[in-house]
Design a protein around this motif. Structure first.
Motif, PDB file in Angstrom:
ATOM      1  N   GLY A 110       0.948  -1.114   0.087  1.00 17.01           N
ATOM      2  CA  GLY A 110       0.122  -0.050  -0.068  1.00 17.01           C
ATOM      3  C   GLY A 110       0.875   1.285   0.025  1.00 17.01           C
ATOM      4  N   SER A 111       2.056   1.240   0.760  1.00 16.55           N
ATOM      5  CA  SER A 111       2.736   2.598   0.739  1.00 16.55           C
ATOM      6  C   SER A 111       3.400   2.584  -0.501  1.00 16.55           C
ATOM      7  CB  SER A 111       3.813   2.157   1.880  1.00 16.55           C
ATOM      8  OG  SER A 111       3.339   2.046   3.172  1.00 16.55           O
ATOM      9  N   ALA A 112       3.910   1.621  -1.090  1.00 18.29           N
ATOM     10  CA  ALA A 112       4.356   1.472  -2.265  1.00 18.29           C
ATOM     11  C   ALA A 112       3.677   2.392  -3.493  1.00 18.29           C
ATOM     12  CB  ALA A 112       5.016   0.330  -2.959  1.00 18.29           C
ATOM     13  N   ILE A 113       2.269   1.738  -3.551  1.00 22.04           N
ATOM     14  CA  ILE A 113       1.334   2.501  -4.456  1.00 22.04           C
ATOM     15  C   ILE A 113       0.746   3.923  -4.156  1.00 22.04           C
ATOM     16  CG2 ILE A 113      -1.119   2.145  -5.526  1.00 22.04           C
ATOM     17  CD1 ILE A 113       0.815  -0.087  -6.364  1.00 22.04           C
ATOM     18  N   ASP A 114       0.623   4.231  -2.710  1.00 20.28           N
ATOM     19  CA  ASP A 114       0.513   5.541  -2.571  1.00 20.28           C
ATOM     20  C   ASP A 114       1.786   6.579  -2.693  1.00 20.28           C
ATOM     21  OD1 ASP A 114      -1.968   4.623  -1.280  1.00 20.28           O
ATOM     22  OD2 ASP A 114      -1.391   4.551   0.877  1.00 20.28           O
ATOM     23  N   GLY A 115       2.762   5.853  -2.628  1.00 19.77           N
ATOM     24  CA  GLY A 115       3.755   6.820  -2.824  1.00 19.77           C
ATOM     25  C   GLY A 115       4.142   7.119  -4.510  1.00 19.77           C
ATOM     26  N   LEU A 116       4.153   6.270  -5.289  1.00 14.79           N
ATOM     27  CA  LEU A 116       3.774   6.406  -6.560  1.00 14.79           C
ATOM     28  C   LEU A 116       2.711   7.297  -7.204  1.00 14.79           C
ATOM     29  CD1 LEU A 116       4.318   2.541  -8.068  1.00 14.79           C
ATOM     30  CD2 LEU A 116       5.880   4.413  -8.035  1.00 14.79           C
ATOM     31  N   ILE A 117       1.615   7.076  -6.421  1.00 12.09           N
ATOM     32  CA  ILE A 117       0.495   7.946  -6.854  1.00 12.09           C
ATOM     33  C   ILE A 117       0.822   9.718  -6.432  1.00 12.09           C
ATOM     34  CG2 ILE A 117      -1.802   8.574  -6.414  1.00 12.09           C
ATOM     35  CD1 ILE A 117      -2.451   5.366  -6.229  1.00 12.09           C
ATOM     36  N   SER A 118       1.149   9.555  -5.158  1.00 19.40           N
ATOM     37  CA  SER A 118       1.325  10.900  -4.655  1.00 19.40           C
ATOM     38  C   SER A 118       2.394  11.544  -5.341  1.00 19.40           C
ATOM     39  CB  SER A 118       1.766  10.827  -3.015  1.00 19.40           C
ATOM     40  OG  SER A 118       3.115  10.335  -3.095  1.00 19.40           O
ATOM     41  N   ARG A 119       3.536  11.010  -5.800  1.00 15.71           N
ATOM     42  CA  ARG A 119       4.613  11.588  -6.682  1.00 15.71           C
ATOM     43  C   ARG A 119       4.335  11.724  -8.352  1.00 15.71           C
ATOM     44  NH1 ARG A 119       6.228   9.578  -2.130  1.00 15.71           N
ATOM     45  NH2 ARG A 119       8.101  10.572  -0.983  1.00 15.71           N
ATOM     46  N   GLY A 120       3.069  11.325  -8.652  1.00 17.83           N
ATOM     47  CA  GLY A 120       2.844  11.449  -9.840  1.00 17.83           C
ATOM     48  C   GLY A 120       3.590  10.315 -11.058  1.00 17.83           C
ATOM     49  N   LEU A 121       3.999   9.251 -10.107  1.00 21.52           N
ATOM     50  CA  LEU A 121       4.638   8.290 -10.910  1.00 21.52           C
ATOM     51  C   LEU A 121       3.871   7.093 -11.240  1.00 21.52           C
ATOM     52  CD1 LEU A 121       7.956   8.475  -8.674  1.00 21.52           C
ATOM     53  CD2 LEU A 121       7.469   9.940 -10.610  1.00 21.52           C
ATOM     54  N   TYR A 122       2.623   6.859 -10.643  1.00 19.20           N
ATOM     55  CA  TYR A 122       1.941   5.657 -11.186  1.00 19.20           C
ATOM     56  C   TYR A 122       1.873   5.265 -12.674  1.00 19.20           C
ATOM     57  CZ  TYR A 122      -1.631   2.114 -10.595  1.00 19.20           C
ATOM     58  OH  TYR A 122      -2.605   1.216 -10.850  1.00 19.20           O
ATOM     59  N   GLU A 123       1.079   6.294 -13.372  1.00 20.95           N
ATOM     60  CA  GLU A 123       0.755   6.136 -14.569  1.00 20.95           C
ATOM     61  C   GLU A 123       2.161   6.231 -15.471  1.00 20.95           C
ATOM     62  OE1 GLU A 123      -1.854   5.166 -16.157  1.00 20.95           O
ATOM     63  OE2 GLU A 123      -3.064   4.952 -14.236  1.00 20.95           O
ATOM     64  N   PRO A 124       3.149   7.335 -15.467  1.00 21.20           N
ATOM     65  CA  PRO A 124       4.277   6.929 -15.967  1.00 21.20           C
ATOM     66  C   PRO A 124       5.024   5.525 -15.953  1.00 21.20           C
ATOM     67  CG  PRO A 124       4.159   9.452 -14.951  1.00 21.20           C
ATOM     68  CD  PRO A 124       3.000   8.307 -14.284  1.00 21.20           C
ATOM     69  N   LEU A 125       4.899   5.151 -14.593  1.00 25.34           N
ATOM     70  CA  LEU A 125       5.433   3.722 -14.643  1.00 25.34           C
ATOM     71  C   LEU A 125       4.921   2.737 -15.527  1.00 25.34           C
ATOM     72  CD1 LEU A 125       7.434   1.955 -13.442  1.00 25.34           C
ATOM     73  CD2 LEU A 125       6.120   1.544 -11.564  1.00 25.34           C
ATOM     74  N   ARG A 126       3.402   2.898 -15.462  1.00 23.88           N
ATOM     75  CA  ARG A 126       2.742   1.887 -16.337  1.00 23.88           C
ATOM     76  C   ARG A 126       2.997   2.192 -17.757  1.00 23.88           C
ATOM     77  NH1 ARG A 126      -1.802  -0.886 -15.160  1.00 23.88           N
ATOM     78  NH2 ARG A 126      -2.830   0.076 -17.292  1.00 23.88           N
ATOM     79  N   GLU A 127       3.067   3.329 -17.888  1.00 21.24           N
ATOM     80  CA  GLU A 127       3.357   3.740 -19.502  1.00 21.24           C
ATOM     81  C   GLU A 127       4.953   3.088 -19.802  1.00 21.24           C
ATOM     82  OE1 GLU A 127       2.686   7.848 -19.631  1.00 21.24           O
ATOM     83  OE2 GLU A 127       0.894   7.541 -19.392  1.00 21.24           O
ATOM     84  N   TYR A 128       5.875   3.294 -18.952  1.00 24.00           N
ATOM     85  CA  TYR A 128       7.172   2.824 -19.066  1.00 24.00           C
ATOM     86  C   TYR A 128       7.018   1.391 -19.677  1.00 24.00           C
ATOM     87  CZ  TYR A 128      11.965   1.551 -18.553  1.00 24.00           C
ATOM     88  OH  TYR A 128      13.108   1.023 -18.486  1.00 24.00           O
ATOM     89  N   ILE A 129       6.415   0.714 -18.656  1.00 24.44           N
ATOM     90  CA  ILE A 129       6.749  -0.682 -18.775  1.00 24.44           C
ATOM     91  C   ILE A 129       5.827  -1.054 -20.095  1.00 24.44           C
ATOM     92  CG2 ILE A 129       5.783  -2.942 -17.814  1.00 24.44           C
ATOM     93  CD1 ILE A 129       6.129  -1.811 -14.956  1.00 24.44           C
ATOM     94  N   ALA A 130       4.750  -0.496 -20.459  1.00 23.35           N
ATOM     95  CA  ALA A 130       3.921  -0.889 -21.779  1.00 23.35           C
ATOM     96  C   ALA A 130       4.896  -0.652 -22.940  1.00 23.35           C
ATOM     97  CB  ALA A 130       2.654  -0.178 -21.842  1.00 23.35           C
ATOM     98  N   SER A 131       5.670   0.535 -22.772  1.00 24.59           N
ATOM     99  CA  SER A 131       6.665   1.053 -23.897  1.00 24.59           C
ATOM    100  C   SER A 131       7.620  -0.297 -24.385  1.00 24.59           C
ATOM    101  CB  SER A 131       7.407   2.213 -23.496  1.00 24.59           C
ATOM    102  OG  SER A 131       8.249   1.977 -22.765  1.00 24.59           O
ATOM    103  N   GLY A 132       8.035  -1.133 -23.541  1.00 24.02           N
ATOM    104  CA  GLY A 132       8.632  -2.375 -24.008  1.00 24.02           C
ATOM    105  C   GLY A 132      10.273  -2.261 -23.538  1.00 24.02           C
ATOM    106  N   LYS A 133      10.552  -1.166 -22.665  1.00 27.12           N
ATOM    107  CA  LYS A 133      11.877  -0.784 -22.281  1.00 27.12           C
ATOM    108  C   LYS A 133      12.065  -1.890 -21.149  1.00 27.12           C
ATOM    109  CE  LYS A 133      11.493   3.782 -22.153  1.00 27.12           C
ATOM    110  NZ  LYS A 133      11.902   5.269 -22.063  1.00 27.12           N
ATOM    111  N   PRO A 134      13.429  -2.101 -20.784  1.00 29.06           N
ATOM    112  CA  PRO A 134      13.587  -3.202 -19.798  1.00 29.06           C
ATOM    113  C   PRO A 134      13.186  -2.647 -18.236  1.00 29.06           C
ATOM    114  CG  PRO A 134      15.156  -2.979 -21.392  1.00 29.06           C
ATOM    115  CD  PRO A 134      14.375  -1.906 -21.882  1.00 29.06           C
ATOM    116  N   TYR A 135      12.698  -3.576 -17.579  1.00 26.50           N
ATOM    117  CA  TYR A 135      12.229  -3.132 -15.969  1.00 26.50           C
ATOM    118  C   TYR A 135      12.707  -4.418 -15.171  1.00 26.50           C
ATOM    119  CZ  TYR A 135       9.000  -2.839 -12.151  1.00 26.50           C
ATOM    120  OH  TYR A 135       8.460  -2.800 -10.849  1.00 26.50           O
TER     121      TYR A 135
END
Length: 369
Positions: free
Chosen positions: A51-76
């Motif tokens: 929960g803290s990880a998800i909340d941290g991603l959302i509060s910093r505006g990183l949740y959707e950009p992370l999803r988009e990064y993974i969807a782009s096909g770049k290594p994760y």
């Protein structure tokens, strides 16, 4: 390669940063959503709770950009929570929505037949033993886990099983140790805390070309039933009993008395009491009978067995070890996760390596290296 590390604000990620520097890999930190566009490879060194990880991603505006990064096909590369956030949800925080990359959910270990959390060294088993691209993993190595929640291996669900790369057994439960598909690789264990075995995993992934990292095929579906014994290793702990003497020095009370702030080992490493034992923040019970301490008569098996039956957290046996056979006895007869001793190690009556060799000879899982 432009490598970035993602810190969602949990802290305690410096150990991974130090490990990467030791391996000679340069990196930057994700500090804003725009940094995802600069990254050509990304490591999520997840620590803390789902929960803290998800909340941290959302509060910093990183949740959707992370999803988009993974969807782009770049290594994760995800580590621990960095692997679990790939799933839809977790019982650890049922109100938090995961990234949903892997269509399954994180569950809680059962404590019916084992201690929870799963904290210590365990082995991994590949889904395809003939596969060559094992990301530096070795089936004969042990890796460091510390978690109460896990992704079960669901071999009968093709959409989930195709993500499975290797599994680990703890008690009678089989869970995903690593997932790998396309551009995604993630592990439940902590490679940065797994010694040379973990360094191989990190280094192997980073030394692959980015095209190789981004095109991993799915693993085959393999039905896997629990084995009679899991790969969880027992631990031998060297304890340091310390007191203040009349001069105000902190001295070891067993064996040679020396100031622990000044004593150096043969290789010049300073022995510091404050850093000798690290509490990883997980619950552990210590089973010790103080009047047996230093007697060398062996552990109080009755007391330790009582504690082991009474709690569902890892138990450390203490007080009374005098011979290497006492360690074999306490593990075989009580089922504790670790055994502690002080005097016999400080007085050099027996070495830790000799104890480990005796355990291995008795077919007790232990890291001998």
């Amino acid at each position: 390669m432009v490598l970035y590390l993602l810190d969602y604000g949990a802290g305690n990620v410096q150990s991974l940063a130090n490990t990467l520097k030791k391996l000679g890999h340069e990196f930057e930190w994700i500090s804003s959503p725009a940094d995802f566009h600069k990254a050509t490879s990304l490591i999520f060194p997840g620590v803390g709770a789902f929960g803290s990880a998800i909340d941290g991603l959302i509060s910093r505006g990183l949740y959707e950009p992370l999803r988009e990064y993974i969807a782009s096909g770049k290594p994760y590369f995800g580590i621990c929570i960095g692997m679990q956030v790939l799933f839809r949800s977790s019982l650890e925080s049922s109100s938090s929505k995961g990234l949903g990359i892997i269509p399954s959910d994180i569950g809680l270990f059962s404590n019916a037949d084992k201690s929870v959390p799963h904290m210590g060294w365990n082995s991994v088993e590949f889904l395809d033993p003939e596969e060559k691209a094992h990301e530096g993993l070795r089936p004969d190595a042990s890796y460091y886990f510390v978690h109460s929640f896990r992704a079960a291996y669901e071999w009968d669900r093709p959409e989930v099983a195709q993500w499975a790369h290797s599994t680990t057994q703890y008690g009678r439960e089989i869970f995903l140790a690593t997932v790998r598909k396309g551009n995604v690789f993630a592990c439940q264990f902590h490679p940065e805390k797994s010694g040379q075995a973990g360094l191989r995993v990190l280094d192997a992934w980073l030394r692959e070309s980015e095209s190789e990292r981004a095109s991993s095929p799915p693993s085959p579906r393999v039905a896997r039933l629990p084995k009679p014994n899991d790969g969880f290793t027992k631990r031998v702990i060297a304890c340091m009993d310390v007191r203040s003497n009349d001069d105000g020095d902190l001295v070891v009370t067993k064996g040679d008395q020396y100031d622990v702030r000044e004593r150096t080992t043969a290789n010049g490493v300073q022995a510091e009491a404050a850093g000798a034992v690290r509490n990883l923040g997980k619950p552990v019970a210590l089973a010790a009978r103080i009047d047996r301490d230093g007697t060398g008569l062996g552990y109080d098996l009755e007391l330790i067995s009582l504690v082991r039956r009474s709690v569902r957290i890892p138990v450390v046996a203490s007080s009374g070890a005098g011979r290497k056979e006492h360690f074999v006895e306490v593990f075989e007869k009580t089922g504790v996760e670790a055994a502690l001793a002080a005097g016999i190690f400080h007085r050099r009556e027996v070495s830790i390596q000799e104890v480990k060799e005796a355990l291995a000879a008795a077919k007790i899982n232990v890291r001998t290296a």
